[in-house]
Design a protein around this motif. Sequence first.
Motif, mmCIF file in Angstrom:
data_model
loop_
_atom_site.group_PDB
_atom_site.id
_atom_site.type_symbol
_atom_site.label_atom_id
_atom_site.label_comp_id
_atom_site.label_asym_id
_atom_site.label_seq_id
_atom_site.Cartn_x
_atom_site.Cartn_y
_atom_site.Cartn_z
ATOM 1 N N ARG A 166 27.880 42.644 39.512
ATOM 2 C CA ARG A 166 27.573 41.794 38.359
ATOM 3 C C ARG A 166 26.240 41.056 38.535
ATOM 4 N N TRP A 205 35.555 35.580 26.492
ATOM 5 C CA TRP A 205 34.408 36.363 26.953
ATOM 6 C C TRP A 205 34.445 36.496 28.472
ATOM 7 N N VAL A 206 34.194 37.701 28.966
ATOM 8 C CA VAL A 206 34.172 37.966 30.403
ATOM 9 C C VAL A 206 32.730 38.165 30.847
ATOM 10 N N LEU A 207 32.325 37.466 31.903
ATOM 11 C CA LEU A 207 30.969 37.602 32.437
ATOM 12 C C LEU A 207 30.810 38.966 33.099
ATOM 13 N N THR A 208 29.808 39.721 32.681
ATOM 14 C CA THR A 208 29.572 41.044 33.251
ATOM 15 C C THR A 208 28.279 41.135 34.050
ATOM 16 N N THR A 210 24.698 38.576 35.535
ATOM 17 C CA THR A 210 23.822 37.409 35.542
ATOM 18 C C THR A 210 22.673 37.666 36.502
ATOM 19 N N SER A 218 27.870 30.058 35.767
ATOM 20 C CA SER A 218 28.262 30.137 34.357
ATOM 21 C C SER A 218 29.234 29.022 33.988
ATOM 22 N N ARG A 258 35.618 34.089 33.273
ATOM 23 C CA ARG A 258 35.749 34.050 31.824
ATOM 24 C C ARG A 258 35.226 32.758 31.225
ATOM 25 N N GLN A 259 34.865 32.840 29.946
ATOM 26 C CA GLN A 259 34.631 31.672 29.104
ATOM 27 C C GLN A 259 35.479 31.827 27.853
ATOM 28 N N SER A 268 36.055 27.394 31.263
ATOM 29 C CA SER A 268 35.576 28.387 32.225
ATOM 30 C C SER A 268 36.679 28.672 33.232
ATOM 31 N N TYR A 386 27.859 38.521 28.529
ATOM 32 C CA TYR A 386 29.314 38.496 28.408
ATOM 33 C C TYR A 386 29.805 39.642 27.519
ATOM 34 N N LYS A 388 33.122 40.556 25.052
ATOM 35 C CA LYS A 388 34.265 39.938 24.374
ATOM 36 C C LYS A 388 35.502 40.796 24.565
#
Length: 423
Positions: A166, A205-208, A210, A218, A258-259, A268, A386, A388
Amino acid sequence: MVKPTVMLALVLAGSYSICDAFLSPQFRTFQSRPGLVSKTVETVLFSSSKEKKTEDESTSVGEETVANLTAATADENPSEKETPTPFANNLTTATAELDISLDEEELEVFANGLVDEKMDLSKEAEKGDEFEGESETESSLPIPLSESEIAENFLFIQSLAAITGRGEQASEQQLIAARGVVAKLEASNPTPDPTEAKEIIEGTWVLTFTDTGHLFRSSPFFMAGRAVCQTPEQAQQFDWFCTMHRRALATSQIGPVRQIISSSKLVSEFEVQAGAVPFLSDLTPFKYSGGLPLTIDGAIVSTADLTTLNATAYELYMGTVQIKGSNLPGVRQILDGGLELQSRMLGDFLESNIDGYSNPRPVVRTTYLSNQFRISRDMDDNIFVYLKTSDSTQPTDYSDIESDLGIPGLLKGFNEAVTRFGL
């Protein structure tokens, strides 16, 4: 010399580290669900290798690629009670018709090839700009992309994320290429007023990916810690602390990040899994250097109030930090009993007693928003991409996770695989 403001930032972040201690004193390096990552790359590579004989076929394949990619990277956490939206297809459905037999080494080679190809194109474009010389400001702006080009660029970002954890293990060259691709996507943002598009931006939303090298940045907690810093020197000191914090988690397995965005809050969720007994040789006469097949699980959950500043930006007002879903007996009962870090209360106290200190309210901007993807930037322009996975605005329910350290499951598995008593 460390300034008082940055010391406060470090104190706040240090409090966050104390929350980590509830999970485990020892952790493992990031290997976020290798099976899912392999499937993601497999789906990506298979889709991207199809020939595109006509423009219509190209658009169709691009849309199929994004759909498969969305399904492959969507969070499959069984503890969630969310109803997936139509674009978040089941992973099994997305890959059921694929007839592929690639081992992990082959997948890595192909994924790296896809990324390298994109990076080579980026380099060629840079060289072309050098020969063009100075031009008008308008000509230097990114050109909006077609739908198939948008799908291709998100395919690159997701592929890069799959082979670099990621973005945590990305090289500087890879990050430069990713930032160039993100700039092109931002120029093609289909939602010019993201904060007003409630039906799109609200949800899970999942962080994929950065480019910060730190997935936890995040979190609104760390954004608030950064907002305390008022000079470049203090910001650099905070960056150093974040690097040290990540090294402290170097032996952890970081799960979904996640957010959950609702009309008034941002939640978060940062899930972590750690070895319960890391070094058996320290506790037993056995020379085996590994640990028991037991893990300590938990999620660090940070909550902040949202205030809309303008059509693209939110202001965050940090609230609380909690540990949820811990499987540690005894500790779980304490945590579920209401134990939490009152970040806002601490900030209010400091604000009342320290001259020049004000409770931080970091700003986060949304620079790209669609039904599937969101790109956000913090105050330092760091990039967060992110995916969804649901329209649900409810945080994950961790109540059904047993606080038994996984021991009953271990014994059951041992019996089914070895002793077979009573089967």
